[in-house]
Design a protein around this motif. Structure first.
Motif, mmCIF file in Angstrom:
data_model
loop_
_atom_site.group_PDB
_atom_site.id
_atom_site.type_symbol
_atom_site.label_atom_id
_atom_site.label_comp_id
_atom_site.label_asym_id
_atom_site.label_seq_id
_atom_site.Cartn_x
_atom_site.Cartn_y
_atom_site.Cartn_z
ATOM 1 N N GLY A 113 125.651 109.022 22.243
ATOM 2 C CA GLY A 113 124.389 108.299 22.279
ATOM 3 C C GLY A 113 123.784 107.979 20.930
ATOM 4 O O GLY A 113 122.748 107.317 20.852
ATOM 5 N N GLY A 114 124.402 108.455 19.866
ATOM 6 C CA GLY A 114 123.883 108.144 18.540
ATOM 7 C C GLY A 114 124.103 106.681 18.186
ATOM 8 O O GLY A 114 124.789 105.942 18.895
ATOM 9 N N GLY A 115 123.491 106.260 17.083
ATOM 10 C CA GLY A 115 123.654 104.888 16.643
ATOM 11 C C GLY A 115 122.633 104.504 15.609
ATOM 12 O O GLY A 115 121.951 105.362 15.039
ATOM 13 N N PHE A 128 120.031 120.377 17.127
ATOM 14 C CA PHE A 128 119.766 120.543 15.712
ATOM 15 C C PHE A 128 120.150 119.249 15.005
ATOM 16 O O PHE A 128 120.862 118.418 15.559
ATOM 17 C CB PHE A 128 120.582 121.708 15.146
ATOM 18 C CG PHE A 128 120.116 123.052 15.613
ATOM 19 C CD1 PHE A 128 120.400 123.514 16.897
ATOM 20 C CD2 PHE A 128 119.375 123.881 14.778
ATOM 21 C CE1 PHE A 128 119.961 124.752 17.340
ATOM 22 C CE2 PHE A 128 118.934 125.126 15.200
ATOM 23 C CZ PHE A 128 119.231 125.560 16.475
ATOM 24 N N ARG A 129 119.708 119.087 13.781
ATOM 25 C CA ARG A 129 120.109 117.922 12.998
ATOM 26 C C ARG A 129 120.307 118.308 11.546
ATOM 27 O O ARG A 129 119.702 119.258 11.047
ATOM 28 C CB ARG A 129 119.075 116.803 13.110
ATOM 29 C CG ARG A 129 117.707 117.118 12.519
ATOM 30 C CD ARG A 129 116.723 116.004 12.853
ATOM 31 N NE ARG A 129 115.402 116.227 12.285
ATOM 32 C CZ ARG A 129 114.347 115.471 12.530
ATOM 33 N NH1 ARG A 129 114.449 114.423 13.366
ATOM 34 N NH2 ARG A 129 113.173 115.721 11.971
ATOM 35 N N GLN A 130 121.180 117.542 10.904
ATOM 36 C CA GLN A 130 121.495 117.818 9.504
ATOM 37 C C GLN A 130 121.616 116.512 8.751
ATOM 38 O O GLN A 130 122.476 115.684 9.065
ATOM 39 C CB GLN A 130 122.797 118.627 9.394
ATOM 40 C CG GLN A 130 123.094 119.122 7.999
ATOM 41 C CD GLN A 130 124.198 120.164 7.991
ATOM 42 O OE1 GLN A 130 124.981 120.281 8.935
ATOM 43 N NE2 GLN A 130 124.254 120.958 6.925
ATOM 44 N N ALA A 131 120.733 116.341 7.780
ATOM 45 C CA ALA A 131 120.784 115.186 6.895
ATOM 46 C C ALA A 131 121.669 115.516 5.699
ATOM 47 O O ALA A 131 121.858 116.695 5.374
ATOM 48 C CB ALA A 131 119.380 114.813 6.445
ATOM 49 N N SER A 188 109.755 106.588 19.129
ATOM 50 C CA SER A 188 108.996 106.402 17.878
ATOM 51 C C SER A 188 109.777 106.937 16.684
ATOM 52 O O SER A 188 109.244 107.681 15.853
ATOM 53 C CB SER A 188 107.637 107.092 17.975
ATOM 54 O OG SER A 188 106.885 106.601 19.064
ATOM 55 N N LEU A 189 111.017 106.560 16.616
ATOM 56 C CA LEU A 189 111.890 107.083 15.568
ATOM 57 C C LEU A 189 111.442 106.636 14.185
ATOM 58 O O LEU A 189 110.932 105.522 13.998
ATOM 59 C CB LEU A 189 113.330 106.665 15.830
ATOM 60 C CG LEU A 189 114.029 107.488 16.917
ATOM 61 C CD1 LEU A 189 115.262 106.764 17.445
ATOM 62 C CD2 LEU A 189 114.414 108.853 16.378
ATOM 63 N N LYS A 190 111.654 107.530 13.229
ATOM 64 C CA LYS A 190 111.278 107.305 11.838
ATOM 65 C C LYS A 190 112.528 107.398 10.959
ATOM 66 O O LYS A 190 113.494 108.078 11.329
ATOM 67 C CB LYS A 190 110.270 108.359 11.388
ATOM 68 C CG LYS A 190 109.033 108.468 12.256
ATOM 69 C CD LYS A 190 108.162 109.631 11.801
ATOM 70 C CE LYS A 190 106.927 109.782 12.674
ATOM 71 N NZ LYS A 190 106.087 110.927 12.244
ATOM 72 N N PRO A 191 112.500 106.763 9.791
ATOM 73 C CA PRO A 191 113.668 106.884 8.890
ATOM 74 C C PRO A 191 114.027 108.334 8.577
ATOM 75 O O PRO A 191 115.214 108.663 8.420
ATOM 76 C CB PRO A 191 113.204 106.132 7.641
ATOM 77 C CG PRO A 191 112.263 105.108 8.159
ATOM 78 C CD PRO A 191 111.529 105.788 9.285
ATOM 79 N N GLU A 192 113.033 109.209 8.519
ATOM 80 C CA GLU A 192 113.312 110.612 8.218
ATOM 81 C C GLU A 192 113.991 111.354 9.372
ATOM 82 O O GLU A 192 114.394 112.506 9.221
ATOM 83 C CB GLU A 192 112.036 111.354 7.799
ATOM 84 C CG GLU A 192 110.862 111.189 8.749
ATOM 85 C CD GLU A 192 109.912 110.094 8.310
ATOM 86 O OE1 GLU A 192 110.382 108.995 7.907
ATOM 87 O OE2 GLU A 192 108.687 110.327 8.389
ATOM 88 N N ASP A 193 114.137 110.713 10.510
ATOM 89 C CA ASP A 193 114.900 111.292 11.615
ATOM 90 C C ASP A 193 116.401 111.064 11.451
ATOM 91 O O ASP A 193 117.203 111.580 12.225
ATOM 92 C CB ASP A 193 114.463 110.697 12.955
ATOM 93 C CG ASP A 193 113.036 111.054 13.319
ATOM 94 O OD1 ASP A 193 112.315 110.163 13.825
ATOM 95 O OD2 ASP A 193 112.641 112.211 13.120
ATOM 96 N N VAL A 217 122.765 109.612 13.918
ATOM 97 C CA VAL A 217 121.591 108.794 14.225
ATOM 98 C C VAL A 217 121.058 108.247 12.911
ATOM 99 O O VAL A 217 120.774 109.017 11.984
ATOM 100 C CB VAL A 217 120.500 109.623 14.933
ATOM 101 C CG1 VAL A 217 119.208 108.814 15.051
ATOM 102 C CG2 VAL A 217 120.984 110.063 16.301
ATOM 103 N N THR A 218 120.948 106.932 12.827
ATOM 104 C CA THR A 218 120.445 106.289 11.622
ATOM 105 C C THR A 218 119.261 105.406 11.996
ATOM 106 O O THR A 218 119.374 104.549 12.882
ATOM 107 C CB THR A 218 121.526 105.437 10.953
ATOM 108 O OG1 THR A 218 122.657 106.269 10.654
ATOM 109 C CG2 THR A 218 121.003 104.816 9.664
#
Length: 126
Positions: free
Chosen positions: A8-10, A37-40, A85-90, A122-123
């Motif tokens: 489901g990412g994209g 969890f997420r990792q940038a 409401s996704l943000k670039p920092e997500d 996710v971008t």
């Protein structure tokens, strides 16, 4: 043993939405607390959200409260993360995790989870 596969990412514009799914193998899915969890790049793996086996209790990182919703369908062995409401920092790789005996005190700790998926990117563009 639990095998997890995220999807489901994209790429999405800021303000948009995505829904991540995590499909789990095994007959004991409903006994597992499930987490996202997420990792940038260059950063640690951070807690996003978690849900107990019954789905009765959910937990969220402050940074996503009110925007993200975690849910599960035990009949389908799947956990979801609805992201609005996704943000670039997500922007990050998002990982699904599972653990059959996770105490509440450790629910936001990546080290406490036994099983992990491979992650989905996710971008969020500005």
């Amino acid at each position: 043993q639990v095998h997890l596969i995220e999807s489901g990412g994209g790429l999405v514009q800021a303000g948009g939405s995505l829904r991540l799914s995590c499909a789990a193998s095994g007959r004991t899915f409903s006994r597992n607390t499930m987490g996202w969890f997420r990792q940038a790049p260059g950063k640690e793996r951070d807690f996003v959200a978690a849900i107990t086996g019954s789905g009765g209790t959910t937990y969220y990182a402050d940074s996503v409260k009110g925007r993200f919703t975690i849910s599960r369908d035990n009949a389908k062995n799947t956990v979801y993360l609805q992201m609005n409401s996704l943000k670039p920092e997500d922007t990050a790789v998002y990982y699904c995790a599972a653990d059959p005996s996770l105490p509440v005190i450790a629910i936001s700790s990546a080290a406490a989870y036994d099983y992990w998926g491979q992650g989905t990117q996710v971008t969020v563009s500005s």
